[in-house]
Design an enzyme around this catalytic site. Structure first.
Site, PDB file in Angstrom:
ATOM      1  N   HIS A 236      36.815  25.598  37.707  1.00 58.49           N
ATOM      2  CA  HIS A 236      38.223  25.229  37.898  1.00 58.49           C
ATOM      3  C   HIS A 236      39.173  26.094  37.062  1.00 58.49           C
ATOM      4  O   HIS A 236      40.082  26.746  37.576  1.00 58.49           O
ATOM      5  CB  HIS A 236      38.434  23.763  37.507  1.00 58.49           C
ATOM      6  CG  HIS A 236      37.532  22.795  38.200  1.00 58.49           C
ATOM      7  ND1 HIS A 236      37.685  22.459  39.518  1.00 58.49           N
ATOM      8  CD2 HIS A 236      36.460  22.088  37.755  1.00 58.49           C
ATOM      9  CE1 HIS A 236      36.760  21.575  39.862  1.00 58.49           C
ATOM     10  NE2 HIS A 236      36.000  21.337  38.806  1.00 58.49           N
TER      11      HIS A 236
HETATM   12  C1  BDR Z   1      39.524  19.823  35.428  1.00 57.46           C
HETATM   13  O1  BDR Z   1      39.047  18.707  34.700  1.00 57.46           O
HETATM   14  C2  BDR Z   1      38.212  19.117  33.650  1.00 57.46           C
HETATM   15  O2  BDR Z   1      37.062  18.341  33.614  1.00 57.46           O
HETATM   16  C3  BDR Z   1      37.908  20.576  33.885  1.00 57.46           C
HETATM   17  O3  BDR Z   1      37.777  21.256  32.652  1.00 57.46           O
HETATM   18  C4  BDR Z   1      39.110  21.056  34.656  1.00 57.46           C
HETATM   19  O4  BDR Z   1      40.149  21.450  33.780  1.00 57.46           O
HETATM   20  C5  BDR Z   1      38.988  19.747  36.839  1.00 57.46           C
HETATM   21  O5  BDR Z   1      39.426  18.581  37.457  1.00 57.46           O
END
Ligand code: BDR
Ligand code: CA
Length: 317
Positions: A236
């Site tokens: 992400h």
């Molecule tokens: C986001 O949530 C976190 O768990 C990850 O690091 C990312 O920033 C994804 O939904």
């Protein structure tokens, strides 16, 4: 040479945060002015310790780390250790470091960094937006030094916490609303796109044999509870940096986004895609990514990092 991008990076490492920090701290196109931490994937004490492990690993003592919010503005804090492990970066034993965070907290450090800068700074935020919301509320005069804000968070098509809410916005929806309503130039790279930017199993295999950084990352990825080996694992937060370096690999649409702060849809980011309720827009929203280009670029980024440039630890058995 292209002009470096001055950056303040707000993060909650976190395994995909670590994958992003790896690029941030090693790619010379980024002029990293400050890293700030926030409670999110794990507690802020742990996200701060993890950020410092990485600045040490990449020999970046020059990059200050400031600890930020321990909890969201209003909502109770709940971590994502089910996805990122109890310490947030499991699987690799980093060399011990005596590096400490700044004595200033994240909000004060961001303000100072902005105020003292002669040029405008890009803020990249890949955790809950609590620190940024506090900055907006407490130091509105400092915002003129922000060039743009690029966030990983939200979604315009399905969530990972509820059917409509993405984790970073869900963790602190009140902060997300303050940020999205701030009038800053904001680009949202949400779950609707980051779930397409999967690092494939094939790419992870290549990484594991590449160098010590690739080894470190694949050890972390083996504990990462998001995605799977068959389809790949979503990186992400890395998307924010790929977007800054290769914006042509993303499709953007401008929408008005409302953040839902209570009720069953809490944490949803609702896009007015028909311009039905709003004549203007507040967010540049990523709607697509070239995921093959993402994989190829990430492997090249890691391949460039020589073993002599890092302080390697030992692999945990
Ligand atoms: C986001 O949530 C976190 O768990 C990850 O690091 C990312 O920033 C994804 O939904
Ligand atoms: Ca994150």
């Amino acid at each position: 040479m292209t002009k470096k991008i001055p950056i303040i990076f707000d993060t909650d490492p976190g395994i995909d945060d670590a994958a992003a920090l790896t690029v941030l701290l090693s790619n010379k196109q980024f002029d990293v002015r400050l890293i700030t931490t926030v409670a999110g994937n794990v507690s802020v004490d742990k996200t701060t310790a993890n950020a410092l492990k990485l600045t040490h690993f990449f020999n970046r003592r020059d990059v200050p780390v400031a600890q930020g919010a321990k909890k969201p503005l209003v909502k109770a804090f709940k971590d994502a250790s089910n996805i990122h492990g109890v310490n947030g970066m499991p699987g690799y034993q980093f060399e011990a470091t005596n590096q400490k965070p700044l004595s200033l907290n994240a909000v004060e450090a961001i303000r100072k960094t902005l105020t003292e800068s002669t040029d405008k700074i890009t803020i990249v935020a890949v955790g809950a937006f609590t620190n940024l919301a506090k900055l907006i509320q407490q130091y509105p005069e400092s915002l003129e030094k922000i060039d743009r804000v690029v966030v990983m968070g939200g979604s315009i098509a399905g969530g990972n916490m509820t059917s409509v809410a993405e984790f970073n916005v869900y963790t602190d929806p009140d902060a997300a609303k303050i940020l999205f309503d701030s009038g800053l130039d904001i680009t949202m790279i949400g779950l609707n796109v980051t779930q397409k930017a999967l690092l494939t199993n094939e790419s992870m295999n290549v990484l594991s044999h590449m160098n010590e950084t690739g080894n470190m990352l694949t050890q972390l990825f083996s504990f990462y509870g998001d995605g799977n080996l068959a389809n790949g694992k979503p990186m992400h937060d890395v998307n924010t940096l790929f977007f800054l370096l290769a914006p042509n690999k993303y499709v953007l649409n401008d929408y008005w986004i409302d953040v839902v702060t209570d009720g069953p849809a809490i944490g949803a980011t609702v896009a007015d895609i028909q311009s039905f309720d709003h004549q203007s827009t507040n967010i540049h929203v990523a709607t697509d990514v070239d995921s093959e280009a993402f994989n190829a670029w990430y492997l090249l980024e890691i391949a460039k990092i020589t073993d002599t440039a890092v302080n390697a630890g030992k692999v945990e058995k």
